[in-house]
Design an enzyme around this catalytic site. Structure first.
Site, PDB file in Angstrom:
ATOM      1  N   ILE A 109       0.845  -1.220   0.000  1.00  0.00           N
ATOM      2  CA  ILE A 109       0.000   0.000   0.000  1.00  0.00           C
ATOM      3  C   ILE A 109       0.873   1.260   0.000  1.00  0.00           C
ATOM      4  O   ILE A 109       0.393   2.356   0.222  1.00  0.00           O
ATOM      5  CB  ILE A 109      -0.922   0.002   1.238  1.00  0.00           C
ATOM      6  CG1 ILE A 109      -0.094   0.038   2.538  1.00  0.00           C
ATOM      7  CG2 ILE A 109      -1.867  -1.199   1.224  1.00  0.00           C
ATOM      8  CD1 ILE A 109      -0.906   0.390   3.780  1.00  0.00           C
ATOM      9  N   HIS A 125      -4.478  -4.631  -2.390  1.00  0.00           N
ATOM     10  CA  HIS A 125      -4.771  -4.312  -0.976  1.00  0.00           C
ATOM     11  C   HIS A 125      -4.939  -2.813  -0.780  1.00  0.00           C
ATOM     12  O   HIS A 125      -4.892  -2.320   0.340  1.00  0.00           O
ATOM     13  CB  HIS A 125      -3.674  -4.868  -0.054  1.00  0.00           C
ATOM     14  CG  HIS A 125      -3.664  -6.372  -0.041  1.00  0.00           C
ATOM     15  ND1 HIS A 125      -2.673  -7.123   0.532  1.00  0.00           N
ATOM     16  CD2 HIS A 125      -4.537  -7.283  -0.570  1.00  0.00           C
ATOM     17  CE1 HIS A 125      -2.945  -8.424   0.375  1.00  0.00           C
ATOM     18  NE2 HIS A 125      -4.064  -8.538  -0.301  1.00  0.00           N
ATOM     19  N   GLY A 211       9.270 -10.959  -3.526  1.00  0.00           N
ATOM     20  CA  GLY A 211       9.110 -10.509  -2.146  1.00  0.00           C
ATOM     21  C   GLY A 211       7.765 -10.783  -1.537  1.00  0.00           C
ATOM     22  O   GLY A 211       7.250  -9.969  -0.762  1.00  0.00           O
ATOM     23  N   THR A 212       7.182 -11.927  -1.840  1.00  0.00           N
ATOM     24  CA  THR A 212       5.944 -12.288  -1.155  1.00  0.00           C
ATOM     25  C   THR A 212       6.039 -13.714  -0.630  1.00  0.00           C
ATOM     26  O   THR A 212       6.573 -14.586  -1.290  1.00  0.00           O
ATOM     27  CB  THR A 212       4.697 -12.116  -2.044  1.00  0.00           C
ATOM     28  OG1 THR A 212       3.535 -12.503  -1.305  1.00  0.00           O
ATOM     29  CG2 THR A 212       4.791 -12.885  -3.337  1.00  0.00           C
ATOM     30  N   ASN A 237      13.260 -14.109  -3.997  1.00  0.00           N
ATOM     31  CA  ASN A 237      12.961 -14.072  -2.559  1.00  0.00           C
ATOM     32  C   ASN A 237      14.135 -14.734  -1.839  1.00  0.00           C
ATOM     33  O   ASN A 237      14.486 -15.861  -2.170  1.00  0.00           O
ATOM     34  CB  ASN A 237      11.661 -14.862  -2.286  1.00  0.00           C
ATOM     35  CG  ASN A 237      11.173 -14.692  -0.867  1.00  0.00           C
ATOM     36  OD1 ASN A 237      11.972 -14.581   0.063  1.00  0.00           O
ATOM     37  ND2 ASN A 237       9.864 -14.634  -0.689  1.00  0.00           N
ATOM     38  N   PRO A 238      14.772 -14.057  -0.850  1.00  0.00           N
ATOM     39  CA  PRO A 238      15.943 -14.673  -0.195  1.00  0.00           C
ATOM     40  C   PRO A 238      15.571 -15.880   0.666  1.00  0.00           C
ATOM     41  O   PRO A 238      16.436 -16.650   1.066  1.00  0.00           O
ATOM     42  CB  PRO A 238      16.506 -13.546   0.668  1.00  0.00           C
ATOM     43  CG  PRO A 238      15.387 -12.596   0.881  1.00  0.00           C
ATOM     44  CD  PRO A 238      14.497 -12.727  -0.296  1.00  0.00           C
TER      45      PRO A 238
HETATM   46  N1  APR Z   1      13.859  -8.891  -1.103  1.00  0.00           N
HETATM   47  C1  APR Z   1      12.958  -9.828  -1.513  1.00  0.00           C
HETATM   48  N2  APR Z   1      12.141 -10.518  -0.676  1.00  0.00           N
HETATM   49  C2  APR Z   1      12.270 -10.239   0.635  1.00  0.00           C
HETATM   50  C3  APR Z   1      13.179  -9.272   1.144  1.00  0.00           C
HETATM   51  C4  APR Z   1      13.996  -8.596   0.207  1.00  0.00           C
HETATM   52  N3  APR Z   1      14.900  -7.670   0.599  1.00  0.00           N
HETATM   53  N4  APR Z   1      13.050  -9.238   2.504  1.00  0.00           N
HETATM   54  C5  APR Z   1      12.079 -10.130   2.820  1.00  0.00           C
HETATM   55  N5  APR Z   1      11.627 -10.738   1.705  1.00  0.00           N
HETATM   56  C6  APR Z   1      10.583 -11.751   1.576  1.00  0.00           C
HETATM   57  C7  APR Z   1      10.440 -12.665   2.777  1.00  0.00           C
HETATM   58  O1  APR Z   1      11.278 -13.788   2.642  1.00  0.00           O
HETATM   59  C8  APR Z   1       8.957 -13.054   2.681  1.00  0.00           C
HETATM   60  O2  APR Z   1       8.802 -14.232   1.886  1.00  0.00           O
HETATM   61  O3  APR Z   1       9.359 -11.054   1.476  1.00  0.00           O
HETATM   62  C9  APR Z   1       8.315 -11.892   1.942  1.00  0.00           C
HETATM   63  C10 APR Z   1       7.410 -11.050   2.822  1.00  0.00           C
HETATM   64  O4  APR Z   1       6.343 -11.872   3.201  1.00  0.00           O
HETATM   65  P1  APR Z   1       5.174 -11.253   4.108  1.00  0.00           P
HETATM   66  O5  APR Z   1       5.780 -10.476   5.231  1.00  0.00           O
HETATM   67  O6  APR Z   1       4.230 -12.367   4.398  1.00  0.00           O
HETATM   68  O7  APR Z   1       4.502 -10.169   3.173  1.00  0.00           O
HETATM   69  P2  APR Z   1       3.461 -10.417   2.005  1.00  0.00           P
HETATM   70  O8  APR Z   1       3.694 -11.707   1.304  1.00  0.00           O
HETATM   71  O9  APR Z   1       3.439  -9.194   1.171  1.00  0.00           O
HETATM   72  O10 APR Z   1       2.074 -10.489   2.846  1.00  0.00           O
HETATM   73  C11 APR Z   1       0.887 -10.416   2.119  1.00  0.00           C
HETATM   74  O11 APR Z   1      -0.275 -10.126   4.242  1.00  0.00           O
HETATM   75  O12 APR Z   1      -0.683  -9.113   6.263  1.00  0.00           O
HETATM   76  C12 APR Z   1      -1.035  -9.130   4.937  1.00  0.00           C
HETATM   77  O13 APR Z   1      -1.932  -7.264   3.841  1.00  0.00           O
HETATM   78  C13 APR Z   1      -0.742  -7.813   4.281  1.00  0.00           C
HETATM   79  O14 APR Z   1      -0.196  -7.406   1.972  1.00  0.00           O
HETATM   80  C14 APR Z   1       0.166  -8.180   3.111  1.00  0.00           C
HETATM   81  C15 APR Z   1      -0.122  -9.641   2.912  1.00  0.00           C
END
Ligand code: APR
Length: 271
Positions: A109, A125, A211-212, A237-238
């Site tokens: 967001i 979102h 990054g998800t 994704n690391p």
């Molecule tokens: N580069 C790439 N990926 C990364 C980095 C980075 N520098 N740092 C962390 N990550 C990865 C982590 O390994 C993880 O898999 O980003 C991912 C973040 O995952 P979440 O924290 O679960 O975030 P996200 O997948 O966007 O969550 C989805 O959950 O709470 C709700 O609305 C919220 O939009 C969010 C949704």
């Protein structure tokens, strides 16, 4: 296969793609200083989703215990104030200018994809810098740094945090003057533009999942949907995530460095 080889393969696939979609999560903004949700030290380690993640829970917390939430709210505003698009966001803008990337679907967001220059951004979102009227539903996009500056100034002048004083932090609706709220999707609320997001995933021949964690549906289904439609899936994704099994290429790197390397490899291919 080593990461360098994976980067080269990803660059080759992207350079020859007809339609590419990027599906992004909080990890792409981690290097902009914005905490992710589920990594160690993440948002859901500090805040209870039941108290702040749903509209009802947030309303209840703001009504009955606003002082508990406000320090985190101020910290979040300061984080967003200092955030800038990082090399990963900028790389997606570059991929669009190269004619390689058409659409970014983001769960974030923070407005950083738009500020990085992408023009077709599906914000499933919502966007924290767009406000929506709680009465007529009208929405208005605000300038990120300005609204944060204004809000932080108002917050610091508030003597007593109550639902009313907190609700007064955002400008009223331009149409009907009723109170507004950030146009973001809380847990249990309808996600936005999902048909468009799934249509983009179905029509692409490459999907970049960056990054998800793949925890939250329906956004987490997009890479699987693209794969079912014959697309190649590139995961950046690391850490381990829900898409390792569906990825054709897995780049276990932070998004900034990975996307920088991919852009450099594409430029070498195009010369
Ligand atoms: N580069 C790439 N990926 C990364 C980095 C980075 N520098 N740092 C962390 N990550 C990865 C982590 O390994 C993880 O898999 O980003 C991912 C973040 O995952 P979440 O924290 O679960 O975030 P996200 O997948 O966007 O969550 C989805 O959950 O709470 C709700 O609305 C919220 O939009 C969010 C949704």
């Amino acid at each position: 296969m080593n990461t360098e080889m994976e980067i080269k393969k990803a660059a080759n696939i992207l350079a020859n793609a007809k339609r590419t979609v990027a599906s992004c999560g909080a990890g792409i903004s981690a290097e902009s200083g914005i905490a992710t949700f589920r990594d160690p030290g993440g948002v859901w380690e500090k805040l209870n989703p039941a108290e702040v993640g749903t509209a009802g829970g947030l309303l209840n917390t703001l009504t009955n215990n606003p002082h508990k939430l406000m320090p985190f709210f101020i910290e979040l505003l300061e984080t967003f104030q200092n955030a800038e698009p990082n090399p990963a966001h900028l790389a997606l803008g570059e991929l669009e200018r190269m004619g390689i990337l058409q659409t970014v679907v983001t769960q974030n967001i923070d407005n950083l994809h738009i500020e990085a220059g992408n023009t077709d951004v599906i914000e499933v979102h919502g966007n924290g810098f767009r406000i929506r009227c709680i009465s007529c539903g009208g929405s208005e996009r605000l300038q990120r740094k300005q609204i944060i500056k204004d809000t932080l100034k108002k917050v610091r002048e508030i003597k007593e945090f109550t639902l009313e004083t907190i609700a007064s932090l955002l400008p009223p609706c331009r149409n009907c003057l009723a109170p507004t709220r950030p146009d973001v999707v809380m847990f249990g609320e309808m996600v936005k533009d999902i048909p468009q997001a799934f249509d983009a995933a179905r029509k692409c021949d490459v999907l970049l999942a960056i990054g998800t964690s793949g925890t939250v549906y329906p956004a987490a289904h997009l890479p699987f949907h693209a794969k079912e439609s014959g697309a190649k899936i590139i995961v950046v994704n690391p850490n381990e995530n829900a898409f390792s099994a569906v990825s054709d290429i897995y780049i276990p790197m932070k998004a900034g460095a990975a996307m920088d390397e991919i852009i450099k490899a594409i430029r070498r291919l195009m010369h």
